[in-house]
Design a protein around this motif. Sequence first.
Motif, PDB file in Angstrom:
ATOM      1  N   GLY A   1       1.076   3.901   5.625  1.00 14.96           N
ATOM      2  CA  GLY A   1       0.264   3.525   6.781  1.00 14.96           C
ATOM      3  C   GLY A   1      -0.287   4.699   7.563  1.00 14.96           C
ATOM      4  O   GLY A   1      -0.727   4.531   8.706  1.00 14.96           O
ATOM      5  N   LEU A   2      -0.281   5.886   6.976  1.00 16.28           N
ATOM      6  CA  LEU A   2      -0.637   7.089   7.740  1.00 16.28           C
ATOM      7  C   LEU A   2      -2.029   7.647   7.465  1.00 16.28           C
ATOM      8  O   LEU A   2      -2.565   8.387   8.283  1.00 16.28           O
ATOM      9  CB  LEU A   2       0.390   8.197   7.443  1.00 16.28           C
ATOM     10  CG  LEU A   2       1.835   7.854   7.787  1.00 16.28           C
ATOM     11  CD1 LEU A   2       2.770   8.936   7.263  1.00 16.28           C
ATOM     12  CD2 LEU A   2       1.993   7.677   9.288  1.00 16.28           C
ATOM     13  N   CYS A   3      -2.617   7.344   6.317  1.00 14.26           N
ATOM     14  CA  CYS A   3      -3.840   8.073   5.933  1.00 14.26           C
ATOM     15  C   CYS A   3      -5.116   7.216   5.951  1.00 14.26           C
ATOM     16  O   CYS A   3      -6.215   7.744   6.010  1.00 14.26           O
ATOM     17  CB  CYS A   3      -3.680   8.695   4.549  1.00 14.26           C
ATOM     18  SG  CYS A   3      -3.743   7.492   3.193  1.00 14.26           S
ATOM     19  N   GLY A   4      -4.974   5.906   5.820  1.00  7.92           N
ATOM     20  CA  GLY A   4      -6.143   5.025   5.863  1.00  7.92           C
ATOM     21  C   GLY A   4      -6.886   4.859   4.548  1.00  7.92           C
ATOM     22  O   GLY A   4      -7.868   4.118   4.496  1.00  7.92           O
ATOM     23  N   ALA A   5      -6.419   5.502   3.480  1.00 10.60           N
ATOM     24  CA  ALA A   5      -7.132   5.391   2.194  1.00 10.60           C
ATOM     25  C   ALA A   5      -7.177   3.956   1.671  1.00 10.60           C
ATOM     26  O   ALA A   5      -8.087   3.583   0.932  1.00 10.60           O
ATOM     27  CB  ALA A   5      -6.470   6.294   1.144  1.00 10.60           C
ATOM     28  N   CYS A   6      -6.200   3.163   2.076  1.00 14.49           N
ATOM     29  CA  CYS A   6      -6.048   1.803   1.534  1.00 14.49           C
ATOM     30  C   CYS A   6      -6.681   0.745   2.436  1.00 14.49           C
ATOM     31  O   CYS A   6      -6.399  -0.442   2.271  1.00 14.49           O
ATOM     32  CB  CYS A   6      -4.568   1.506   1.387  1.00 14.49           C
ATOM     33  SG  CYS A   6      -3.749   1.496   3.012  1.00 14.49           S
ATOM     34  N   THR A   7      -7.520   1.152   3.385  1.00 21.35           N
ATOM     35  CA  THR A   7      -8.031   0.213   4.394  1.00 21.35           C
ATOM     36  C   THR A   7      -8.906  -0.881   3.795  1.00 21.35           C
ATOM     37  O   THR A   7      -9.844  -0.611   3.038  1.00 21.35           O
ATOM     38  CB  THR A   7      -8.847   0.974   5.468  1.00 21.35           C
ATOM     39  OG1 THR A   7      -8.011   1.981   6.045  1.00 21.35           O
ATOM     40  CG2 THR A   7      -9.356   0.035   6.556  1.00 21.35           C
ATOM     41  N   VAL A   8      -8.583  -2.127   4.133  1.00 25.51           N
ATOM     42  CA  VAL A   8      -9.425  -3.287   3.816  1.00 25.51           C
ATOM     43  C   VAL A   8      -9.593  -4.072   5.116  1.00 25.51           C
ATOM     44  O   VAL A   8      -9.005  -3.709   6.141  1.00 25.51           O
ATOM     45  CB  VAL A   8      -8.766  -4.185   2.726  1.00 25.51           C
ATOM     46  CG1 VAL A   8      -8.575  -3.414   1.427  1.00 25.51           C
ATOM     47  CG2 VAL A   8      -7.437  -4.765   3.203  1.00 25.51           C
ATOM     48  N   HIS A   9     -10.387  -5.111   5.079  1.00 31.15           N
ATOM     49  CA  HIS A   9     -10.487  -5.988   6.254  1.00 31.15           C
ATOM     50  C   HIS A   9      -9.673  -7.257   5.974  1.00 31.15           C
ATOM     51  O   HIS A   9      -9.815  -7.851   4.900  1.00 31.15           O
ATOM     52  CB  HIS A   9     -11.935  -6.408   6.522  1.00 31.15           C
ATOM     53  CG  HIS A   9     -12.850  -5.266   6.807  1.00 31.15           C
ATOM     54  ND1 HIS A   9     -14.224  -5.415   6.889  1.00 31.15           N
ATOM     55  CD2 HIS A   9     -12.608  -3.953   7.034  1.00 31.15           C
ATOM     56  CE1 HIS A   9     -14.775  -4.227   7.150  1.00 31.15           C
ATOM     57  NE2 HIS A   9     -13.818  -3.328   7.236  1.00 31.15           N
TER      58      HIS A   9
ATOM     59  N   ASP B   1      -9.189 -10.872   7.652  1.00 37.17           N
ATOM     60  CA  ASP B   1      -9.815 -11.726   8.665  1.00 37.17           C
ATOM     61  C   ASP B   1     -10.654 -10.885   9.637  1.00 37.17           C
ATOM     62  O   ASP B   1     -10.600 -11.044  10.858  1.00 37.17           O
ATOM     63  CB  ASP B   1      -8.772 -12.555   9.421  1.00 37.17           C
ATOM     64  CG  ASP B   1      -8.444 -13.856   8.682  1.00 37.17           C
ATOM     65  OD1 ASP B   1      -9.091 -14.160   7.650  1.00 37.17           O
ATOM     66  OD2 ASP B   1      -7.543 -14.569   9.147  1.00 37.17           O
ATOM     67  N   GLY B   2     -11.406  -9.951   9.061  1.00 37.97           N
ATOM     68  CA  GLY B   2     -12.372  -9.193   9.851  1.00 37.97           C
ATOM     69  C   GLY B   2     -11.819  -7.988  10.589  1.00 37.97           C
ATOM     70  O   GLY B   2     -12.556  -7.322  11.314  1.00 37.97           O
ATOM     71  N   GLN B   3     -10.545  -7.695  10.427  1.00 40.74           N
ATOM     72  CA  GLN B   3      -9.962  -6.532  11.112  1.00 40.74           C
ATOM     73  C   GLN B   3      -9.506  -5.502  10.088  1.00 40.74           C
ATOM     74  O   GLN B   3      -8.940  -5.866   9.055  1.00 40.74           O
ATOM     75  CB  GLN B   3      -8.744  -6.957  11.945  1.00 40.74           C
ATOM     76  CG  GLN B   3      -9.106  -7.794  13.163  1.00 40.74           C
ATOM     77  CD  GLN B   3     -10.129  -7.153  14.072  1.00 40.74           C
ATOM     78  OE1 GLN B   3     -10.068  -5.965  14.370  1.00 40.74           O
ATOM     79  NE2 GLN B   3     -11.120  -7.930  14.486  1.00 40.74           N
ATOM     80  N   PRO B   4      -9.723  -4.204  10.358  1.00 39.48           N
ATOM     81  CA  PRO B   4      -9.250  -3.189   9.427  1.00 39.48           C
ATOM     82  C   PRO B   4      -7.720  -3.244   9.313  1.00 39.48           C
ATOM     83  O   PRO B   4      -7.037  -3.395  10.324  1.00 39.48           O
ATOM     84  CB  PRO B   4      -9.684  -1.862  10.057  1.00 39.48           C
ATOM     85  CG  PRO B   4     -10.506  -2.195  11.225  1.00 39.48           C
ATOM     86  CD  PRO B   4     -10.323  -3.631  11.563  1.00 39.48           C
ATOM     87  N   MET B   5      -7.236  -3.144   8.114  1.00 43.00           N
ATOM     88  CA  MET B   5      -5.808  -3.301   7.853  1.00 43.00           C
ATOM     89  C   MET B   5      -5.398  -2.348   6.751  1.00 43.00           C
ATOM     90  O   MET B   5      -6.159  -2.128   5.809  1.00 43.00           O
ATOM     91  CB  MET B   5      -5.582  -4.744   7.401  1.00 43.00           C
ATOM     92  CG  MET B   5      -4.166  -5.187   7.318  1.00 43.00           C
ATOM     93  SD  MET B   5      -3.379  -5.302   8.941  1.00 43.00           S
ATOM     94  CE  MET B   5      -4.393  -6.519   9.779  1.00 43.00           C
ATOM     95  N   ARG B   6      -4.221  -1.744   6.894  1.00 41.09           N
ATOM     96  CA  ARG B   6      -3.734  -0.824   5.857  1.00 41.09           C
ATOM     97  C   ARG B   6      -3.005  -1.638   4.811  1.00 41.09           C
ATOM     98  O   ARG B   6      -1.909  -2.138   5.051  1.00 41.09           O
ATOM     99  CB  ARG B   6      -2.860   0.224   6.498  1.00 41.09           C
ATOM    100  CG  ARG B   6      -3.788   1.018   7.386  1.00 41.09           C
ATOM    101  CD  ARG B   6      -3.295   2.185   8.046  1.00 41.09           C
ATOM    102  NE  ARG B   6      -4.506   2.812   8.593  1.00 41.09           N
ATOM    103  CZ  ARG B   6      -4.565   4.020   9.047  1.00 41.09           C
ATOM    104  NH1 ARG B   6      -3.503   4.773   9.042  1.00 41.09           N
ATOM    105  NH2 ARG B   6      -5.692   4.503   9.498  1.00 41.09           N
ATOM    106  N   SER B   7      -3.622  -1.771   3.665  1.00 36.00           N
ATOM    107  CA  SER B   7      -3.098  -2.706   2.669  1.00 36.00           C
ATOM    108  C   SER B   7      -1.823  -2.200   2.016  1.00 36.00           C
ATOM    109  O   SER B   7      -1.078  -2.978   1.445  1.00 36.00           O
ATOM    110  CB  SER B   7      -4.155  -3.017   1.618  1.00 36.00           C
ATOM    111  OG  SER B   7      -4.578  -1.851   0.946  1.00 36.00           O
ATOM    112  N   CYS B   8      -1.533  -0.882   2.141  1.00 35.61           N
ATOM    113  CA  CYS B   8      -0.291  -0.357   1.544  1.00 35.61           C
ATOM    114  C   CYS B   8       0.924  -0.829   2.305  1.00 35.61           C
ATOM    115  O   CYS B   8       2.022  -0.872   1.763  1.00 35.61           O
ATOM    116  CB  CYS B   8      -0.309   1.165   1.496  1.00 35.61           C
ATOM    117  SG  CYS B   8      -0.131   1.961   3.113  1.00 35.61           S
ATOM    118  N   SER B   9       0.739  -1.138   3.576  1.00 31.94           N
ATOM    119  CA  SER B   9       1.898  -1.528   4.368  1.00 31.94           C
ATOM    120  C   SER B   9       1.733  -2.937   4.939  1.00 31.94           C
ATOM    121  O   SER B   9       2.325  -3.262   5.955  1.00 31.94           O
ATOM    122  CB  SER B   9       2.165  -0.503   5.465  1.00 31.94           C
ATOM    123  OG  SER B   9       0.975  -0.061   6.047  1.00 31.94           O
TER     124      SER B   9
END
Length: 159
Positions: free
Chosen positions: A42-50, A52-60
């Motif tokens: 959850g530290l780097c943002g490389a895994c970011t997806v949306h 329900d319309g909000q950015p979310m760290r998919s790794c965590s």
Amino acid sequence: MALSLTVNGEKRTVEVDGDTPLLWVIRDELGLKGTKFGCGAGLCGACTVHLDGQPMRSCSTPVEMASGKSVTTIEGLSPGGNLHPLQKAWVEHGVPQCGYCQSGQIMTAANLLEHNPTANRDDIIAALSGNLCRCGTYSKIIAAVESVASGDSVDREGA
Ligand code: FES
Ligand code: FES
């Protein structure tokens, strides 16, 4: 367990443990490789997806948190191969170096512009502050996002 979620507008069902990180479902179960694994913490943002319309760290994010919800990945920004204005600006500005962090950067920027289409430089820097780039492409990222927000991108000019 069977879980249903909507990914890039398509309803998908996966058979996985509920605590499986959403990132692995996206990449390994659904084969969408545009979303990257960086730190896994959850530290780097490389895994970011949306989600329900909000950015979310998919790794965590456990996949069960996405059950019944809508997930958008980088592939979902260019339906039918039509690039999102940010993707066009990325090309125009030659942003990526190794490319590893870039889909997460774009997903975060896309969410910013969805909520604040005329975001200024400070808004952009603040929104992207949690997305790390080992290659140091920050100045080009900011220029690309600014070009879309200010209407200077090729897309806004109708080119
Ligand atoms: S891989 Fe998810 S935040 Fe780094
Ligand atoms: S372009 Fe290499 S990590 Fe960002």
